[in-house]
Design an enzyme around this catalytic site. Sequence first.
Site: not given
Length: 693
Positions: A436, A468, A545
Amino acid sequence: MVNKMYFGGVEGGATHSNLVICDETGEVVATSKGPGTNHWQLGIEECATRIIDMIHAAKEHAGFPLDKPLDCLGLTLSGCEQESSNKELAERVRQKDPACARRVHVASDTAGSLFTGAPNGGMVLIAGTGSNALLYNGKQQYGCGGWGFLLGDEGGAYWIAHRAVKTIFDEEDGLRPSPHPIHAVWEVIMEHFGTENRVDLLPHAYKNFDKSKFAGLTQKLSHLALRGDALSRHLFAEAGSALAAHVAALVPKTNARHVRVVCVGSVWNSWELLKPGALKELNIRRVKPELELVRLRVSSAMGAAWLAAKQLDYELPRDDAAFCEILYTYTPEHHMNGNGKVNGTIGNCGSTAGVVGYVSLKERISAATVSNNGLQGRRDKFNFISDVVAVSAPSVVYIEIKDSRRMDLFSGEPLTLSNGSGFIVKEDGLILTNAHVVVNKPNASVRVKLSDGSVHIGVVEDIDMKSDLATLRIPVRGLPIMKLGTSADLKPGEWVVAMGSPLALSNTVTAGVVSSTQRGSAELGLRGKDMVYIQTDAPITFGNSGGPLVNLDGEAIGINSMKVTSGISFAIPIDYVKEFLQKRKTKSPQVSRRYLGITMLSLTPNILMELRMRNPEMPTDIDHGILVWKVIIGSPAYNGGLQPGDIVTNINGKPVQTATDVYAILENSSGLLKVDVVRGRGRLALSVTPEQH
């Protein structure tokens, strides 16, 4: 199970529970774990369901038939202080599964700890985030404290933290002078809450009040006290006095000459700091019995099983040495002289300043000048987090996504769409990150900043939207790499370090513990993932992230993925990553033809409960929706006014229950979307026009 008796015990808290099944010899034959079982939070029905699920899991694991009931099941659960609701819960468990046990007995979690450490009579004294005490004299039970942070919690972590903050305020106002200099404590408070003055602290006492967050200050104060700060030592001594007052209030209820006190909770880790005040209070109150303070080595589910056996007048055998460790033994004669005054050397209380700092004004003054010779070397010995960072940080990178179509009005540079982190897994420039971070960015370029400050253009190679995960490569060789560990043997409670480079701030580090190793994607409402996540309380910010979640051996055991709210973050286990790296098959990004530009999470009942606990102003009628936890800059959602933390309840008048509903609406509609949003205590109606891809 033929010709043998079997007893079950459940230790249940607000966040997690443990179950054991023992045979008549006291041997544990089966165990299981489960989520929280506080019926005030969940309701009787859901609480009973969770208990039965744990019983079935334990029976299946041990090879017991599900239709063969236990002789008795003991439930010692958080919130079970009311006899009427306890009976209702016991009856509901039996109704839902008559074969679970022939008899069910429900008591408080305090009783579970007591009967684990002192089954034949004694006291349990809880000092965690809050505090509580219970005495069992062999016939009756008596309680003291446990009224919550508004009416009690004396000696608990929140109480200590609150008194520290109040001491600062009172000193600054001239209302009540502090007994010691406040500078060091004030610095720790500002660092913990991220504030610069007293006014900045007010939201943490009102709108943003979080009891666990507030109580977390106490751990930092304990470190300060161990370094010799007089005020923090004073605060812990006062906490010790408050905890000892619980003991003094309850011991008159027993005629025993020897009382075992089971000490439960994180505050007892600072016993050497609590001890001066505790011993002084016991002497002032003239506590006569000998006190044996112990800590548990096993789960209090064992006490619940013992309590279950007790209901059938059966004494379940136990090995006391295996169940408890002695923390301290208090003998009144040892601590009192002939005049009833405290002896100059109280027990074996460590440094002199820690003992005499709470006896007289003269001794308080001497306590303010503490020699630190005994503390030298602690930084090198206990800085295990910095050791991990030193080994792992060079391989962590900052990833920035630039939009070639849009320029910044001031700098003339391409507009930054988003940013994230990653880490180098091969010396030839291969970098691992979240999918992402790098997909759903049309006309974008990827820039990678290394720990040495150099910037390189990256090329995305492999993408797996289901897990992901993504890899990208930069044209550089001889790079430092991150060692990959294993997530299969990861344990709840294990220390981990989340690393990343949010907003180009290299080597940003947060630390915490693993809350759960098996948080399923279905439980989180994530569409089409079919995997489990590591849940941790180490804060994972948006910019983190793609960065590594590292164990104390300096090995990556996960990839930081998402943060739901304070104290609830998730990481992708490294074992999934290894499988992804072995496949190395490039897949096209799986994007909807209608692009919104958010990352979202379905609101399960558990997550809704956590959000309500952390945000009391959240409307009480919210029972569904999706949580927006990231909005890509320049995306349709961003332009429409959506913000991270928003809860989307309806789109085009249709209720949104899960993330799947959002995907369905995007694929089956056209034009503008009318989005109903809950933000804080308010409600908004936004208009968002998705882009066509």
